[in-house]
Design an enzyme around this catalytic site. Structure first.
Site, PDB file in Angstrom:
ATOM      1  N   ASP A 180       0.827  -1.213   0.000  1.00 34.45           N
ATOM      2  CA  ASP A 180       0.000   0.000   0.000  1.00 34.45           C
ATOM      3  C   ASP A 180       0.857   1.257   0.000  1.00 34.45           C
ATOM      4  O   ASP A 180       0.461   2.277   0.541  1.00 34.45           O
ATOM      5  CB  ASP A 180      -0.884   0.038   1.244  1.00 34.45           C
ATOM      6  CG  ASP A 180      -1.645  -1.246   1.451  1.00 34.45           C
ATOM      7  OD1 ASP A 180      -2.351  -1.639   0.529  1.00 34.45           O
ATOM      8  OD2 ASP A 180      -1.529  -1.844   2.532  1.00 34.45           O
ATOM      9  N   SER A 220       2.175   6.779   0.706  1.00 30.92           N
ATOM     10  CA  SER A 220       1.444   5.880   1.571  1.00 30.92           C
ATOM     11  C   SER A 220       0.000   5.961   1.109  1.00 30.92           C
ATOM     12  O   SER A 220      -0.612   7.016   1.180  1.00 30.92           O
ATOM     13  CB  SER A 220       1.560   6.338   3.017  1.00 30.92           C
ATOM     14  OG  SER A 220       0.687   5.581   3.802  1.00 30.92           O
ATOM     15  N   ARG A 221      -0.525   4.858   0.579  1.00 33.53           N
ATOM     16  CA  ARG A 221      -1.829   4.949  -0.073  1.00 33.53           C
ATOM     17  C   ARG A 221      -3.001   4.928   0.886  1.00 33.53           C
ATOM     18  O   ARG A 221      -4.065   5.397   0.560  1.00 33.53           O
ATOM     19  CB  ARG A 221      -1.987   3.833  -1.108  1.00 33.53           C
ATOM     20  CG  ARG A 221      -1.001   4.002  -2.232  1.00 33.53           C
ATOM     21  CD  ARG A 221      -1.277   3.134  -3.420  1.00 33.53           C
ATOM     22  NE  ARG A 221      -0.081   3.151  -4.259  1.00 33.53           N
ATOM     23  CZ  ARG A 221       0.805   2.193  -4.295  1.00 33.53           C
ATOM     24  NH1 ARG A 221       0.625   1.092  -3.587  1.00 33.53           N
ATOM     25  NH2 ARG A 221       1.866   2.297  -5.052  1.00 33.53           N
ATOM     26  N   VAL A 222      -2.830   4.341   2.072  1.00 33.76           N
ATOM     27  CA  VAL A 222      -3.984   4.284   2.979  1.00 33.76           C
ATOM     28  C   VAL A 222      -3.729   4.965   4.307  1.00 33.76           C
ATOM     29  O   VAL A 222      -4.643   5.234   5.059  1.00 33.76           O
ATOM     30  CB  VAL A 222      -4.417   2.824   3.243  1.00 33.76           C
ATOM     31  CG1 VAL A 222      -4.916   2.186   1.985  1.00 33.76           C
ATOM     32  CG2 VAL A 222      -3.317   2.019   3.863  1.00 33.76           C
TER      33      VAL A 222
END
Ligand code: ATP
Ligand code: MG
Length: 507
Positions: A340, A365-367
Site C-alpha cells: 500500500d 502511503s496509499r492508505v
C-alpha cells in the site's frame, strides 16, 4: 487339586478380548532415487500432499514441493549428508506447521520456530500452519489507527496505519534496516507485538539488531526469526512465513502486531535457487513463474480485522533491496504493486548527509493518511507543500545567480525544513515533539537561525516541551483543533525561540 472354574476363565478371556486393540498404522513410505544440492527426488510417495512434511532416515525434515506423475521433488531443511540413494522417506501426513504463542516474545528462533538463543525450550500453547490463507474481504476493516514510526519524515508525510503494508525500498546501505528497527523501538509501551524476520543476512548484522533492541528494552515485545546467509535456501524461503504465522497468533486474538521482512529480495533469490534445483522452468531474471505469488500470499496476510474478528491487526514492513536505484526490476515492481505504498531511500541523499535518506518525491502511503492523527494532519499539509515548492526552486535556482528576495526566503525556509527532518538512529520522537518540530519550521521560528544551529535548537525545544501542559493535552487528545492546545503550542514555541535567540546572541 483346585477345581477349574469356567466362570473365572471365561471372564479373563473376555477381559483380554475387550482390551485387545488392533494398532494399525498405515505409513506412506518412499525411496530416495536422486539426491544433491538440498533436493531429493523420491519414488513411491504417491499420496503425498503439496507442502507435506517428509522425514528422511536420518531425521532430516523435507517439504514435498513438486508432485510429479512418477516422483516427488522435495527440498530438505537441513544438511542431510547421510542420506543416500535408496534411503527410506516417511510421509508425516502433516502440512508444515510451527508452534506459536506468547512465550516466543523476547526469543530468537529459526524458521522452524526452534529457539537458537540458548535460553531453553519454548513452551507453546498451540500450533499454526505455516501457509494459512489470508483473511477475506468480509473479515477486514479499513485501516484507521495510526502506527507511529517515531520518524518525523515518515509520520508527517508517509503515515502508516495499523494493518497497512508499506514497503521500504532502496539500495544497499541506505538505512533500510535502521527505519524498521526504529519503528520497533517506537512501539514500546504501545501494545504492539513485533516480529523481525532476518533473511539471508550476515549473522553480524542480525546480532547488531538484537543488541540494539535489547539495549533499548524492546526485546520484551519482539520475536526475532532468523535465517542467516549460510542456512539452506529452503529455510530462507520459509522464514517470512514463519514470521507471519507467529504474528497471526496475536492478530487473531485481537492484538496489534508489526512484522518486518528484512529482506524479500533475498527470499526471492533463495526461492529461485530452490526452484531451479527442482528444475522448474525459469522466467524473467531466472525467477520461477510464481514469484509474484510468493510475495502476494505473504503480504496479503497482513490485515486490519473487523470487530467481529476481534479487531486485531498485522502491519507489514517488507524491505526490498534495489540495484543502482532501479525500481523497475522484477522483484521491486512486484512488491511495489502488492503493498500500500513505499518509502524510497536513495543513496545520493544518504551520501549528502540527509538521514533518514528518504526521497519524499517518490515515496507514498496509499492508505495511511486515513489513520494519521488530526494534530499531525494539520501541521503536515503545510510542510509537504513547502518542501515540494523547495524541491522545484532548488533545481531551478542552480542556474541563476541573482534571485529576488521572496525566492531567497523560500530557499532558506526549505533548507531549514530539510534540516528538521534529519533524525539520528534509535531516537524516535513522540507525537507532541514531532508536531512542535514541524510547527516551529513551517511558522518561521527557525528562519533566522543559522543552519548549523538548527540541531541544537531542536534538541533544546524537545527538552523544553517535557512535562508541559501542551505535551500532556496533545498526547491525550491527539488534535490541535481546539484553540487551547493550539495556543499552548504557540506559546511553548514562542517562549523557547525567544530564549534560544538570547542564548545564541550571548555566545
Ligand atoms: P543493508 O543493505 O546492508 O541491509 P541497510 O539499507 O539496511 O543496509 P542500515 O544497515 O540500516 O542500511 O544502515 C546503513 C548505515 O547507515 C549504518 O551504518 C547505519 O548506522 C547508518 N544509518 C542508518 N540510518 C541512520 C541515521 N538516521 N542516522 C545516521 N546514520 C544512519
Ligand atoms: Mg539492512
Amino acid at each position: 487339586m483346585a477345581k477349574i472354574q469356567p466362570d473365572e476363565i471365561s471372564s479373563i478371556i473376555r477381559k483380554q478380548i475387550s482390551n485387545y486393540k488392533k494398532k494399525f498404522k498405515i505409513e506412506s513410505i518412499g525411496t530416495v532415487f536422486q539426491i544433491g544440492d538440498g533436493i531429493a527426488r523420491i519414488y513411491g510417495l504417491n499420496e503425498a500432499m503439496a507442502g507435506e512434511l517428509l522425514e528422511f532416515a536420518d531425521g532430516t525434515i523435507g517439504i514435498a514441493l513438486n508432485l510429479e506423475s512418477r516422483n516427488v521433488g522435495a527440498v530438505m531443511m537441513g544438511q542431510g549428508t547421510n542420506i543416500q540413494e535408496g534411503s527410506i522417506v516417511r510421509a508425516t501426513g502433516r502440512i508444515a506447521q510451527i508452534p506459536v504463542g506468547s512465550d516466543f516474545l523476547g526469543r530468537i528462533v529459526d524458521p522452524l520456530a526452534r529457539p537458537i538463543d540458548g535460553q531453553g525450550e519454548i513452551l507453546s500453547e498451540e500450533s499454526r500452519l505455516l501457509e494459512s490463507s489470508a483473511p477475506g474481504i468480509i473479515a477486514r476493516k479499513s485501516v484507521f489507527e495510526s502506527l507511529e514510526t517515531g520518524l518525523v519524515a515518515i509520520d508527517s508525510m508517509i503515515p502508516i496505519g495499523k494493518g497497512q503494508r508499506e514497503l521500504i525500498i532502496g539500495d544497499r546501505q541506505t538505512g533500510k534496516t535502521a527505519i524498521a528497527v526504529d519503528t520497533i523501538l517506537n512501539q514500546k509501551g504501545k501494545s504492539v507485538f513485533c516480529v523481525y524476520v532476518a533473511i539471508g543476512q550476515k549473522a553480524s548484522s542480525v546480532a547488531q539488531v538484537v543488541s540494539t533492541l535489547k539495549k533499548q528494552g524492546a526485546m520484551d515485545y519482539t520475536i526475532i526469526v532468523t535465517a542467516t546467509a549460510d542456512t539452506p535456501a529452503t529455510l530462507q524461503y520459509l522464514a517470512p512465513y514463519t514470521g507471519a504465522t507467529l504474528a497471526e497468533y496475536f492478530m487473531y486474538r485481537g492484538q496489534h502486531t508489526l512484522v518486518i521482512y528484512d529482506d524479500l529480495s533475498k527470499q526471492a533469490q533463495a526461492y529461485r535457487e530452490m526452484s531451479l534445483l527442482l528444475r522448474r522452468p525459469p522466467g524473467r531474471e531466472a525467477f520461477p513463474g510464481d514469484v509474484f505469488y510468493l510475495h502476494s500470499r505473504l503480504l496479503e496476510r497482513a490485515a486490519k480485522l473487523n470487530d467481529q474478528m476481534g479487531g486485531g491487526s498485522m502491519t507489514a514492513l517488507p524491505i526490498v533491496e534495489t540495484q543502482e536505484g532501479d525500481v523497475s526490476a522484477y522483484i521491486p515492481t512486484n512488491v511495489i504493486s502488492i503493498t500500500d505504498g513505499q518509502i524510497f531511500l536513495s543513496a545520493d541523499i544518504f551520501n549528502s548527509g540527509i538521514r533518514p535518506a528518504i526521497n519524499i518525491g517518490i515515496s507514498v502511503s496509499r492508505v495511511g493518511s486515513a489513520a494519521q492523527s488530526k494534530a499531525m494532519k494539520k501541521v503536515a499539509g503545510q510542510l509537504k507543500l513547502e518542501l515540494a515548492q523547495f524541491a522545484e526552486l532548488e533545481a531551478f535556482s542552480q542556474f541563476s545567480s541573482d534571485l529576488d528576495q521572496t525566492t531567497q526566503n523560500q530557499l532558506a525556509r526549505g533548507e531549514r525544513l530539510r534540516e528538521l527532518l534529519k533524525q539520528p538512529q534509535a531516537s524516535p520522537l513522540s507525537l507532541s515533539e514531532q508536531v512542535a518540530t514541524i510547527y516551529a519550521g513551517t511558522n518561521g521560528y527557525i528562519d533566522n537561525i543559522p543552519i548549523e544551529k538548527i540541531r541544537s535548537y531542536l534538541i533544546g525545544l524537545r527538552q523544553f516541551l517535557v512535562n508541559t501542559k501542551y505535551s500532556e493535552t496533545l498526547e491525550k487528545t491527539k488534535t490541535l483543533d481546539d484553540e487551547t492546545t493550539a495556543n499552548l503550542l504557540k506559546q511553548c514555541v514562542e517562549d523557547y525561540s525567544k530564549k534560544f535567540r538570547e542564548r545564541i546572541t550571548e555566545m
